[in-house]
Design an enzyme around this catalytic site. Structure first.
Site, short mmCIF file in Angstrom:
data_model
loop_
_atom_site.label_atom_id
_atom_site.label_comp_id
_atom_site.label_asym_id
_atom_site.label_seq_id
_atom_site.Cartn_x
_atom_site.Cartn_y
_atom_site.Cartn_z
CG HIS A 202 -2.08 -1.17 1.21
ND1 HIS A 202 -2.74 -1.58 2.01
CD2 HIS A 202 -2.47 -1.71 -0.04
CE1 HIS A 202 -3.54 -2.32 1.75
NE2 HIS A 202 -3.64 -2.55 0.36
CG ASP A 297 -1.93 0.43 4.88
OD1 ASP A 297 -1.68 -0.53 5.28
OD2 ASP A 297 -2.62 0.66 3.97
#
Length: 372
Positions: A202, A297
């Site tokens: 990500h 993230d």
């Protein structure tokens, strides 16, 4: 088949809509909670979710609400699908209304989610007879196409799950495997936290494709966004994650191996495996940079990996470089707001004590005279 279990889904985003619709479709009583009323107001009128893709059909929800007490009352399993940045707050909000024996599953926990939620509930309730579990990743590759429609591109073949206390992991699996047989046991939540593949797939691809994303240029996030050179960089991040896993005596799979086992993707590198992964075909890049791939993230996946590694004397140049770039681009100190080893209660612990905390929810210090 027995469908007497009652579920609550926390979060009406991509994953929450897909999960709520699926569980209702196969016969479970499902409550759906979302903090923002505007997002779920249409669903409160017509409590039906339609699924397309790998799953086709519709499910009628039991209740749609922005009242957390109503949402969790009398349910057996609470599936949390909100971003990791909301785990602490939702734990505090739920705490007064939870009943002993209820199960909370973070989908996923990212890195350290179950530890953070368990500690929060312990502090807020002055006791903790709630089972807190975390999945290593989300069960679906999916997108909500409308407020009451979700498209499931692909279900993962296997997803590891662990609970605190770890002796309850198999109990949790016995309950949820009827709906999701893909969940399999991990030894403890350190294993699910270190095997956090969102940390690999990500932040770095998003930041390294930020020019295209900010211009709104359409492209497939994985198959076009992960080029050979970006794939090479992801390999370096992944090697640091696996080295940390070896230090913590945690079983790890490389990201390439994980793609093969989870999706049947073939290839000798991350780039090759991504290109052959049917689940990633058609998944479009985000339309801007204010997304969870950065704001979730980085602080809740990469920061704890870096912090735990540094607490054990391990350097993480690849992971640290992505955190630094994210901070410079957003003007946010993700290390300050993220999950650090100290915030997770891991700072200063031996590796054995870290596992004790992960498996029991507490650390039992042996008295000196017992050791001598």
């Amino acid at each position: 088949m027995d469908r007497s279990l009652r579920y609550c889904i926390i979060g009406a985003g991509n994953g929450g809509i897909a999960m709520a619709g699926y569980l209702a479709m196969i016969g479970y009583k499902v409550n759906l909670y979302n903090r923002t009323l505007e997002k779920i107001f249409p669903l409160m009128k017509e409590q039906t979710i339609y699924l397309t893709g790998e799953e086709n059909g519709y499910g009628v929800l039991n209740k749609v609400t922005n009242n957390i007490e109503e949402a969790v009352k009398d349910v057996d399993i609470i599936m949390v699908t909100i971003p990791a940045m909301g785990h602490y707050d939702i734990a505090k909000e739920m705490a007064p209304y939870l009943k002993d024996g209820q199960i909370i599953v973070l989908n996923p926990g990212r890195t350290g989610g179950a530890l953070e939620v368990y500690e929060t509930l312990l502090r807020e309730r002055k006791k903790n007879n709630i089972i807190v579990a975390e999945a290593q990743t989300f069960i679906y590759a999916c997108r909500a196409t409308k407020y009451n429609h979700a498209h499931i591109f692909k279900s993962k073949k296997e997803v590891t799950l662990a609970a605190i206390p770890a002796i309850k992991t198999n109990y949790v699996l016995e309950l949820i495997n009827e709906a999701y047989p893909q969940f399999i046991p991990a030894k403890d939540v350190l294993e699910t936290s270190i095997n956090n593949y969102g940390a690999i797939f990500h932040p770095a691809p998003t930041l390294l494709n930020s020019g295209h994303i900010e211009r709104g240029a359409p492209f497939e996030y994985y198959t076009e966004g992960i080029t050979p050179s970006i794939g090479n960089f992801l390999e370096k991040i992944d090697r640091e994650r696996m080295e940390l896993g070896r230090m913590l005596q945690v079983e790890t799979l490389s990201a390439t191996e994980w793609l093969r086992e989870t999706y049947g993707a073939k290839g000798d590198s991350i780039f090759e495996a991504v290109q052959s992964n049917p689940a990633y075909k058609g998944l479009q890049a985000p339309q801007g940079l204010h997304i969870r791939y950065i704001y979730e993230d980085v602080p809740y996946s990469l920061v704890p990996l870096e912090s735990i590694a540094h607490s054990l004397g391990m350097k993480t140049p690849a992971i640290s470089s992505i955190i630094n770039v994210a901070q410079l681009m957003t003007n946010i100190d993700f290390r300050l707001e993220g999950r650090t080893a100290d915030r997770l209660g891991l700072e200063g612990l031996t590796i054995a004590e870290m596992h004790m905390l992960a498996r029991r929810g507490t650390i039992v210090k042996r008295r000196l005279e017992e050791v001598v």
